[in-house]
Design an enzyme around this catalytic site. Structure first.
Site, PDB file in Angstrom:
ATOM      1  N   ARG A   1      -4.317  13.779  -5.081  1.00 39.75           N
ATOM      2  CA  ARG A   1      -4.705  12.595  -3.335  1.00 39.75           C
ATOM      3  C   ARG A   1      -4.456  13.565  -1.727  1.00 39.75           C
ATOM      4  NH1 ARG A   1       0.788   9.147  -4.451  1.00 39.75           N
ATOM      5  NH2 ARG A   1       1.413  10.975  -4.016  1.00 39.75           N
TER       6      ARG A   1
ATOM      7  N   ARG B   1      -8.327   4.651   5.686  1.00 44.28           N
ATOM      8  CA  ARG B   1      -8.215   5.881   5.206  1.00 44.28           C
ATOM      9  C   ARG B   1      -9.564   5.972   4.918  1.00 44.28           C
ATOM     10  NH1 ARG B   1      -4.408   5.248   0.487  1.00 44.28           N
ATOM     11  NH2 ARG B   1      -2.562   6.115   1.402  1.00 44.28           N
TER      12      ARG B   1
ATOM     13  N   ARG C   1      11.070  12.102  -6.994  1.00 43.18           N
ATOM     14  CA  ARG C   1      11.376  10.631  -6.328  1.00 43.18           C
ATOM     15  C   ARG C   1      11.425   9.792  -8.398  1.00 43.18           C
ATOM     16  NH1 ARG C   1       7.522   7.554  -1.673  1.00 43.18           N
ATOM     17  NH2 ARG C   1       6.337   8.065  -3.420  1.00 43.18           N
TER      18      ARG C   1
ATOM     19  N   LYS D   1       5.641   8.505   6.621  1.00 41.87           N
ATOM     20  CA  LYS D   1       5.167   7.285   7.095  1.00 41.87           C
ATOM     21  C   LYS D   1       5.529   6.047   6.916  1.00 41.87           C
ATOM     22  CE  LYS D   1       0.561   7.145   5.807  1.00 41.87           C
ATOM     23  NZ  LYS D   1       1.122   8.257   4.555  1.00 41.87           N
TER      24      LYS D   1
ATOM     25  N   ARG E   1       6.937   7.468 -10.670  1.00 42.82           N
ATOM     26  CA  ARG E   1       5.240   7.496 -10.582  1.00 42.82           C
ATOM     27  C   ARG E   1       3.960   8.092 -11.498  1.00 42.82           C
ATOM     28  NH1 ARG E   1       5.793   4.189  -5.010  1.00 42.82           N
ATOM     29  NH2 ARG E   1       4.331   5.923  -5.057  1.00 42.82           N
TER      30      ARG E   1
END
Ligand SMILES: [Zn+2]
Length: 216
Positions: free
Chosen positions: A166, A83, A122, A8, A155
């Site tokens: 999540r 959300r 990542r 997104k 992270r």
């Protein structure tokens, strides 16, 4: 809308730059608040590290302030908000007060295991948040940022367990009623976000062009 990591942000920042819209990304805003050590940042930090959802009142206050900034005057892309249903209702009343409305809700569909493969590779630099990927976009020297030489780290919220939690809490559970609300309103466009970025971009552009045509 879509689970974190579905692409997104990539599409939103590109669209914003190309079409003169504000890109309002709650995740980035929260991380900036954490880095700056503001009261909001301190409250959000421990919640996000556990893969949990930041409370609605906190997010809504942040968005209200952001929508009032000059770059949002001619239009904006919301990325990661709303959300939850309370956030969606708060947004609608905010926009109604300003005589504005949501033009479309783009939904980025992706399988959680595809997300894990994407996100667990990542790495982000400590100095300025430059983003790398161990497979798709590795740094020249392992563990070091090409741009500023600072250390690369993973992270907390890119760990596989946090991604799964999540996905379930933030996307499947919390977002479902919001999505249904927008589907009922006829605002939803579903995109297959597992495709390459360029293919997703082409479809997003077609949708926005159609909407611009309707508005004109
Ligand atoms: Zn860097």
């Amino acid at each position: 809308m879509g689970p974190p990591g579905a692409g997104k942000g990539t599409q939103a920042s590109r669209l914003a730059a190309e079409r003169g819209l504000a890109h309002i990304a709650t995740g980035d805003m929260l991380r900036a608040a954490v880095a700056a050590g503001t009261e909001l940042g301190r409250r959000a930090q421990s919640i996000m590290a556990a893969g949990d959802l930041v409370p609605d009142d906190l997010i809504v206050a942040m968005i209200r302030e952001r929508l009032g900034e000059p770059d949002a005057a001619s239009g904006f892309i919301l990325d990661g908000f709303p959300r939850t249903q309370p956030q969606a209702f708060a947004l609608e009343s905010m926009l109604a007060d300003q005589g504005r409305r949501i033009a479309a809700v783009l939904v980025f569909d992706i399988d959680p295991e595809v997300l894990i493969a994407r996100l667990s590779g990542r790495r982000v630099c400590r100095a300025d948040g430059h983003v790398y990927h161990l497979e798709h976009n590795p740094p020249r020297t392992a563990g070091v940022c090409d741009v500023d030489g600072s250390e690369l780290y993973q992270r907390d919220d890119d760990q596989p367990d946090v991604i799964r939690t999540r996905y379930r809490k933030q996307w499947q559970d919390a977002a479902a009623p919001v999505l249904e609300h927008y589907r009922d309103a006829g605002l939803v466009y579903d995109l297959d976000a597992a495709r390459p970025v360029a293919a997703v971009a082409a479809e997003v552009d077609r949708l926005i062009d159609d909407l611009s045509g309707e508005a004109a």
